[in-house]
Design an enzyme around this catalytic site. Structure first.
Site, PDB file in Angstrom:
ATOM      1  N   ASP A 592      36.956  18.883 -12.761  1.00 57.28           N
ATOM      2  CA  ASP A 592      38.168  18.820 -11.942  1.00 57.28           C
ATOM      3  C   ASP A 592      38.392  20.025 -11.024  1.00 57.28           C
ATOM      4  O   ASP A 592      37.827  20.108  -9.943  1.00 57.28           O
ATOM      5  CB  ASP A 592      39.383  18.593 -12.838  1.00 57.28           C
ATOM      6  N   GLU A 824      43.272  18.088 -26.429  1.00 59.20           N
ATOM      7  CA  GLU A 824      42.362  18.004 -25.286  1.00 59.20           C
ATOM      8  C   GLU A 824      41.706  19.352 -24.986  1.00 59.20           C
ATOM      9  O   GLU A 824      40.523  19.426 -24.657  1.00 59.20           O
ATOM     10  CB  GLU A 824      43.156  17.518 -24.061  1.00 59.20           C
TER      11      GLU A 824
END
Length: 856
Positions: A592, A824
């Site tokens: 990302d 996460e």
């Protein structure tokens, strides 16, 4: 036809040779009539005439049929070509036999996996692996701050203290623990296959409700309200077991019939005093079932002041919801019985075997089987403490329990003019099914291509056949160009969890081919005879058929993501005109907002993609050698491996002496910042927005940001064990001012100018500091490798390995027991879980770290 006529007449003429009397003329004269009294000749002529006509008719009919089919074939071909010409190439399937058509995925294997907890987006959801299934699920009413809330779809806003699978074998059993305020809810799933069962067998659910507050508390005695439902996606009618539901008199809740499983019945049994109510609905929209039930309950509360379903149903309902109310604690069992013949005596026997004491005992046996298989697969006893082992079991159980089945069509962007009938420049992929694990049940309950590669590193070690099944489903999604959509949003349930802006997939964009991590392990294991005979046969037939698709996948990357220089690659899809992002994101890389060149261009070289391509070439080379493919294939991939693993070429392209590590290359400047800018709207209102400001012109250079990307050559084990470059990588890994923390390695060096910087006003740092388990696992895997090969830095690698492994295990286990979840990512300052919780995807790699089971 003239030639045919001549041939027919010749044959007739020949037949008359040797017949006494007048010769039959080859061609009758005009107005020829047979003479009366000359019967022999007349009959002969008539016979000849009729015989000739019959022969001509047969030939004509035959040739006409041939001509008809030839024309039909031509028309079909023209229509097919016209259809193909109208169908964009991007939505044309790859022209090769599907992996899921292999015999190993049929028969007993397919049936054994037919039913399962394949709806990971809900707290408990059961469906079959078929596009339009009979589905089941559970809802309940939770109480928070004196208000009622419906629980059904996994979502963080429910604020559950804990939920997840404590045990799950991926096939026939799972046990889940849910803690909602003062209520503990245990849900267990069991599948059974008897000789009378329909396709896929029978299944049962045991629901155990406990209240963990003290008996003196008033809420300890309140009623709990559960809602168990069945819904038929095909719209088939579900029949109620009776007008009034008294489970002690008649445990039959519902019945029906389907083509796939035959007749079926749903039974409810309990030793406790339960109150049961129902409601029936008819709608094709299964995904909003919670709303239907809530609206129905709300109406009952407003009208009658009672919190119960109305015991009414629409005509021919395809959804039945059963409300089960009782004072906690209580336990109830739901049994689903299927088969073409449901004889009452046998049904009662089968229901008894899937309820009560029999079910409880079978669940205990399954729990013991899970524990035994866990120890055999990962061998953690005497290596770790009990808390770590409990977390390790939860890691694999939640990953297996998070496997889902999806069916639908991806939305694909196409270039050019808007398509007829479309509201945007997009088109639907072909209807496809996907059997896959998911990263996170509440946040990402769908398939992600590069995540799945890491999931399979665990799953193949647990169940090779399930792993091959999942990888096969993914590879069958490949289009004719060798591209696979990186995010799979298939079906209405999956779509309901995704903002519309993120649905469309771009066919120019890739994702790391991480599935090859698992395939490489399987191929290497095959060469070393690590598998049983059945597993070896399955892997061999799978990989051999998959080879053509893997080649196409490799070629797609090699052509669409290649750079200007031979052996260079860069992730396409970065925004080169943005004025809002501090550093344009590289979503396709999976990392990302990890910083790349400040000004995206075709001159870029991304070191991580180069290493992914080396993995791909090496995997294909191994397969080509294993199956003695054409020498050309083995040689070509061998040459690519040699090129991409060339240490000198790699250093020339990506190594920076000043930093002592590997860096991306591109058009870059460090002097970029976000500043507030005031603009005037059309209504003369002033607004402020955060925009990017570039303070100097960029130039082609190595991009000075250190993180996991820099370590990809280390991860790929390209660096020789005796090279000083290896020592510098070890120094970077262990340096607290760069990547090292007491909880794992950062995703970006603390010394980076973009460390923990927002990328836009609202985009918080994601891969700019926090600790990610997948990258830590890959780095740890290579530390383990270098600690076991001869070289001057072997002991140094071992010390760093031991410390990093201990830090990662300790922190993840601590967070799991403190919060009840895997996360996460983890905060680099204090180790706390961040991002999505219930992230049972690649964070589950902590189990492989515990077991010291690393990729080849």
């Amino acid at each position: 036809m003239a030639g045919t006529g001549r041939s027919s007449r010749s044959r007739v003429s020949s037949s008359r040779d040797g017949i006494d009397g007048d010769a039959v003329p080859l061609r009758p004269t005009p107005n020829f009539r047979p003479q009366r009294g000359s019967r022999g000749r007349g009959r002969g002529r008539n016979q000849t005439s009729i015989g000739t006509f019959n022969v001509d008719l047969k030939v004509l009919l035959g040739l006409s049929a041939i001509a008809f089919f030839a024309v039909l074939y031509l028309i079909i071909n023209l229509m097919t070509h016209a259809e193909q010409a109208q169908t964009p190439r991007v939505v044309t399937p790859f022209p090769a036999p599907k992996l899921m058509d292999l015999p190993q995925f049929q028969g007993e294997h397919k049936e054994s996996l037919y039913w399962g907890t394949y709806r990971p987006n809900v707290y408990l959801g059961i469906r079959a692996r078929t596009p339009r299934s009979l589905i089941a699920g559970l809802m309940w009413i939770g109480i928070k701050d004196g208000r009622y809330f419906m629980r059904h779809v996994c979502q963080d806003s429910d604020d559950l203290s804990k939920y997840g699978w404590a045990q799950h074998d991926g096939r026939s059993f799972g046990h889940q623990v849910i803690v909602d305020q003062d209520m503990n809810l245990g849900t267990s799933f069991l599948k059974s296959k008897g000789e009378d069962s329909g396709y896929g067998g029978d299944w049962a659910v045991q629901i155990d409700v406990q209240n963990h507050k003290s008996r003196g508390n008033e809420e300890a005695s309140r009623s709990a309200h559960l809602f168990f439902y069945l819904a038929d996606e095909d719209g088939n009618t579900l029949n109620l077991g009776g007008d009034t539901l008294d489970i002690h008199e008649n445990p039959l809740l519902a019945s029906g019939s389907r083509m796939d499983i035959g007749s079926w019945q749903l039974h409810l049994k309990s030793l406790d005093d339960l109150e049961v109510h129902y409601a029936g609905f008819k709608t094709p929209h299964i995904h909003n079932l919670s709303d239907l039930v809530q609206e129905n309950l709300g109406l009952q509360v407003r009208k009658f002041g009672r919190l119960q379903l109305p015991d009414t149903s629409v005509d021919s309902p395809n959804i039945l919801v059963f409300q089960i109310s009782a004072r906690a604690p209580f336990r109830t069992d739901v049994a689903f019985i299927s088969g073409t013949r449901l004889e009452s005596s046998r049904v009662e026997e089968r229901v008894s075997s899937l309820t009560g004491t029999s079910l409880t005992n079978q669940l205990k046996d399954k729990q013991r089987e899970f524990d035994t298989k866990f120890e055999k697969s990962f061998n953690l006893v005497d290596k770790l403490d009990s808390e770590s082992i409990v977390a390790g079991k939860a890691a694999i159980a939640n990953l297996l329990g998070g496997i889902g089945y999806f069916f639908g069509q991806s939305k694909i962007a196409v270039s050019g003019d808007m398509l007829p009938g479309s509201h945007d420049n997009s088109i639907l992929y072909w209807p496809a099914e996907l059997y896959t694990a998911v990263p996170s049940r509440p946040f990402f309950p769908r398939g992600f291509l590069w995540d799945e590669g890491f999931h399979q590193l665990l799953i193949w070690r647990w169940d090779t056949h399930i792993s091959l099944d999942i990888i096969g489903h993914w590879l069958d999604l490949m289009n004719i160009d060798g591209w696979i959509p990186r995010e799979q949003i298939l079906g209405v349930e999956a779509l309901s969890k995704v903002p519309s802006d993120f649905v469309t997939q771009l066919p120019t964009n890739g994702n790391p081919p991480a599935l090859l991590l698992a395939l490489r392990d399987l191929v290497h294991g095959l060469k070393k005879n690590k598998f049983t005979a059945a597993e070896s046969d399955a892997i061999s037939s799978f990989v051999e058929r998959a080879f053509v698709r893997l080649e196409a996948w490799f070629q797609w990357f090699n052509t669409t993501q290649s750079g200007k220089e031979v052996g260079s690659y860069y992730w396409h899809g970065r925004d080169n005109i943005t004025n809002r992002e501090l550093n344009p994101k590289t979503l396709t890389s999976g990392l990302d907002d990890y910083p790349r060149a400040s000004h995206p261009s075709k001159d870029e070289r991304h070191v991580d993609l180069r290493c992914w391509m080396l993995l791909a070439a090496d995997c294909l080379h191994s397969i080509a050698e294993l199956f003695e493919k054409e020498n050309k294939s083995a040689k070509e991939y061998g040459a690519t491996v040699k090129l991409l693993s060339d240490f000198e070429v790699l250093n020339q392209m990506h190594y920076d002496d000043a930093y002592g590590t590997y860096l991306d290359f591109g058009n870059h400047t460090e002097k970029v910042r976000l500043v507030w800018k005031e603009t005037m709207t059309g209504h003369n209102y002033a607004t402020r927005e955060l925009v990017r400001e570039v303070l100097e012109s960029p130039k082609l250079r190595l991009v000075p940001h250190i993180g996991p990307v820099s370590l990809f050559p280390f991860i790929g084990r390209i660096i020789p064990a005796d090279s000083k470059v290896l020592e510098k990588q070890l120094d970077i890994i262990s340096n607290r001012s760069i990547l090292w923390t007491d909880f794992g390695l950062r995703s970006l060096a603390k010394t980076s100018s973009l460390y923990m910087k927002y990328n836009t006003e609202h985009d918080a740092p994601y891969w700019r500091g926090p600790i990610w388990m997948n990258m830590n696992y890959m780095i740890l895997s290579s530390l383990y490798h270098y600690s076991r090969v001869d070289g001057p830095y072997r002991e140094k690698a071992r010390t760093i390995y031991d410390d990093l492994r201990g830090n990662l295990i300790r922190n993840v286990v601590k967070n799991y027991h403190k919060t009840g979840f895997f996360w996460e990512q983890y905060d680099q300052k204090n180790g706390k879980g961040k991002g999505a919780r219930v992230f049972n995807g690649w964070t589950s790699l902590v189990l492989l770290i515990m077991a010291e089971a690393y990729s080849s």
